[in-house]
Write an enzyme that holds these catalytic residues in place. Structure first.
Site, PDB file in Angstrom:
ATOM      1  CE  LYS A  75      26.163  80.058  83.621  1.00  0.00           C
ATOM      2  NZ  LYS A  75      26.167  79.255  85.006  1.00  0.00           N
ATOM      3  CG  ASP A 111      24.108  76.528  86.434  1.00  0.00           C
ATOM      4  OD1 ASP A 111      24.438  75.353  86.241  1.00  0.00           O
ATOM      5  OD2 ASP A 111      24.092  77.584  86.316  1.00  0.00           O
TER       6      ASP A 111
HETATM    7  P1  NAP Z   1      27.996  85.927  90.566  1.00  0.00           P
HETATM    8  O1  NAP Z   1      26.613  85.923  89.645  1.00  0.00           O
HETATM    9  O2  NAP Z   1      28.837  87.166  90.385  1.00  0.00           O
HETATM   10  O3  NAP Z   1      27.279  86.440  91.914  1.00  0.00           O
HETATM   11  C1  NAP Z   1      28.106  86.604  92.819  1.00  0.00           C
HETATM   12  C2  NAP Z   1      27.290  86.585  94.176  1.00  0.00           C
HETATM   13  O4  NAP Z   1      28.048  86.565  95.553  1.00  0.00           O
HETATM   14  C3  NAP Z   1      26.691  88.094  94.359  1.00  0.00           C
HETATM   15  O5  NAP Z   1      25.371  87.824  95.203  1.00  0.00           O
HETATM   16  C4  NAP Z   1      27.625  88.838  95.403  1.00  0.00           C
HETATM   17  O6  NAP Z   1      27.013  89.936  96.060  1.00  0.00           O
HETATM   18  C5  NAP Z   1      28.476  87.788  96.166  1.00  0.00           C
HETATM   19  N1  NAP Z   1      29.577  88.430  96.504  1.00  0.00           N
HETATM   20  C6  NAP Z   1      30.624  88.417  95.647  1.00  0.00           C
HETATM   21  N2  NAP Z   1      31.750  88.677  96.156  1.00  0.00           N
HETATM   22  C7  NAP Z   1      31.568  88.846  97.390  1.00  0.00           C
HETATM   23  C8  NAP Z   1      32.050  89.236  98.827  1.00  0.00           C
HETATM   24  N3  NAP Z   1      33.450  89.525  98.620  1.00  0.00           N
HETATM   25  N4  NAP Z   1      31.450  89.491  99.881  1.00  0.00           N
HETATM   26  C9  NAP Z   1      30.125  89.187 100.048  1.00  0.00           C
HETATM   27  N5  NAP Z   1      29.492  88.861  98.750  1.00  0.00           N
HETATM   28  C10 NAP Z   1      30.191  88.647  97.702  1.00  0.00           C
HETATM   29  O7  NAP Z   1      28.377  84.586  90.506  1.00  0.00           O
HETATM   30  P2  NAP Z   1      27.765  83.303  90.421  1.00  0.00           P
HETATM   31  O8  NAP Z   1      27.721  83.047  88.902  1.00  0.00           O
HETATM   32  O9  NAP Z   1      26.524  83.282  91.008  1.00  0.00           O
HETATM   33  O10 NAP Z   1      28.681  82.288  90.987  1.00  0.00           O
HETATM   34  C11 NAP Z   1      28.718  82.162  92.516  1.00  0.00           C
HETATM   35  C12 NAP Z   1      29.512  81.225  93.043  1.00  0.00           C
HETATM   36  O11 NAP Z   1      28.965  79.896  92.584  1.00  0.00           O
HETATM   37  C13 NAP Z   1      30.979  81.020  92.373  1.00  0.00           C
HETATM   38  O12 NAP Z   1      31.904  80.593  93.199  1.00  0.00           O
HETATM   39  C14 NAP Z   1      30.822  80.084  91.112  1.00  0.00           C
HETATM   40  O13 NAP Z   1      31.872  79.401  90.739  1.00  0.00           O
HETATM   41  C15 NAP Z   1      29.847  79.009  91.934  1.00  0.00           C
HETATM   42  N6  NAP Z   1      29.058  78.360  90.675  1.00  0.00           N
HETATM   43  C16 NAP Z   1      29.113  76.776  90.772  1.00  0.00           C
HETATM   44  C17 NAP Z   1      28.389  76.014  89.922  1.00  0.00           C
HETATM   45  C18 NAP Z   1      28.474  74.731  90.058  1.00  0.00           C
HETATM   46  O14 NAP Z   1      28.166  73.750  89.171  1.00  0.00           O
HETATM   47  N7  NAP Z   1      29.252  73.968  91.082  1.00  0.00           N
HETATM   48  C19 NAP Z   1      27.715  76.815  88.933  1.00  0.00           C
HETATM   49  C20 NAP Z   1      27.671  78.067  88.984  1.00  0.00           C
HETATM   50  C21 NAP Z   1      28.251  78.767  89.828  1.00  0.00           C
HETATM   51  P3  NAP Z   1      26.629  91.469  95.585  1.00  0.00           P
HETATM   52  O15 NAP Z   1      25.033  91.098  94.749  1.00  0.00           O
HETATM   53  O16 NAP Z   1      26.533  92.236  96.496  1.00  0.00           O
HETATM   54  O17 NAP Z   1      27.478  91.778  94.502  1.00  0.00           O
END
Ligand code: NAP
Length: 280
Positions: A75, A111
């Site tokens: 992205k 999104d």
């Molecule tokens: P990302 O950019 O990797 O961000 C992940 C976030 O979660 C960060 O803030 C991270 O904190 C936190 N995190 C990760 N592991 C953690 C843990 N073990 N304990 C506490 N905090 C944790 O991921 P993303 O793209 O935003 O995606 C996040 C979720 O949204 C995923 O499950 C993804 O599948 C979902 N999603 C869904 C859609 C939909 O259309 N429904 C679209 C996009 C994403 P830090 O900043 O500390 O690393």
């Protein structure tokens, strides 16, 4: 796509890039939508390894692709590769939807509006005026925070394990954004999990839920962006406590619906898209 469907040299092609991409629901969603409105387009998935996202997006023009969905980890690279960014994609620095206008390649981000549409259309929840807590500060959280601010949420408190990303994410909501604490959860109208905690195949060391579910109560709306599983432990526990729950599939369908309209100029056939995603 039906077995009788004939592809030809005139068939329009759209695609998703990601890594991994094999489990993407985008081909099922968009092929069902093309078929529903009788458009001679086909949607395919490309597994593009990390580091090749920019090159893949730059191929949209030369290949004449009608549109491209962009998923992890490309992205940010997509934002660097397009001719122009929409205001929301520019604010987020991330593109999930590439539009080929014929004259230029435009980077969009659907999104956040997809999340808001899921709330409004699927759950009759209007986020305007709501006190919101967003847990997480990654790409998905950022898009949701920006969209909630755009549609007039009263405040958005961001909870994240790392403070720097939380501060940057909260800033996307301007004066209505701030870094929050777990004390904010009990008084929130809307709580959103935008972390991967609760996904299938997560490490056994991770907690089952991103927040303490005992802080939730009836009258609240609890959304989880996770798609696998369709109902996370957080949503099961929130529902048991009387909250209205919003699974992540709605955001997935509605962000795709916006992309479909940007590419085709047509309203998205939501019923066909929901049917396809449920069958997939
Ligand atoms: P990302 O950019 O990797 O961000 C992940 C976030 O979660 C960060 O803030 C991270 O904190 C936190 N995190 C990760 N592991 C953690 C843990 N073990 N304990 C506490 N905090 C944790 O991921 P993303 O793209 O935003 O995606 C996040 C979720 O949204 C995923 O499950 C993804 O599948 C979902 N999603 C869904 C859609 C939909 O259309 N429904 C679209 C996009 C994403 P830090 O900043 O500390 O690393």
């Amino acid at each position: 796509m039906s077995a009788s469907r004939q592809l030809s040299a005139a068939t329009g092609v759209a695609a998703v890039i990601g890594h991994p991409v094999a489990h993407s629901l985008s081909p099922a969603l968009h092929n069902a939508a093309f078929e529903a409105i009788g458009l001679d387009w086909v949607f395919v998935a490309f597994a593009v390894p990390p580091g090749h996202g920019e090159a893949a997006v730059r191929s949209v023009g030369p290949l004449g692709l009608r549109g491209m969905s962009v998923t992890m980890p490309h992205k940010d690279a997509a934002a660097a590769a397009v001719d122009r960014l929409s205001p929301v994609a520019e604010a987020l620095g991330a593109v999930n939807c590439v539009v080929n206008t014929g004259d230029e390649i435009v980077g969009e981000n659907t999104d956040g509006i997809g999340f808001v549409d899921a709330l409004r259309i699927e759950h009759q929840v209007d986020p305007s005026g709501l006190r919101c807590v967003v847990v997480g500060a990654g790409g998905a959280a950022r898009s949701v925070i920006r969209a909630l601010a755009e549609v007039g949420a009263a405040e958005i408190a961001v909870l994240n394990r790392s403070v720097g990303p939380a501060e940057r994410a909260a800033a996307l909501a301007g004066a209505r954004g701030r870094v929050g604490t777990t004390d904010d959860i009990g008084s929130a109208d809307l709580v959103v999990n935008a972390t991967p905690i609760g996904m299938l195949d997560r490490s056994p060391n991770d907690p089952a839920t991103p927040i303490d579910p005992s802080t939730l109560s009836s009258g609240q709306v609890v959304a989880d962006l996770i798609v696998h599983p369709q109902r996370t432990e957080l949503l099961h526990l929130a529902e048991a406590r009387g909250a209205t729950v919003v699974p992540g599939l709605g955001m997935l369908v509605h962000q795709a619906a916006h992309a479909f309209t940007l590419w085709t100029g047509e309203p998205a056939p939501l019923d066909a898209m929901w049917k396809a995603v449920r069958n997939a």
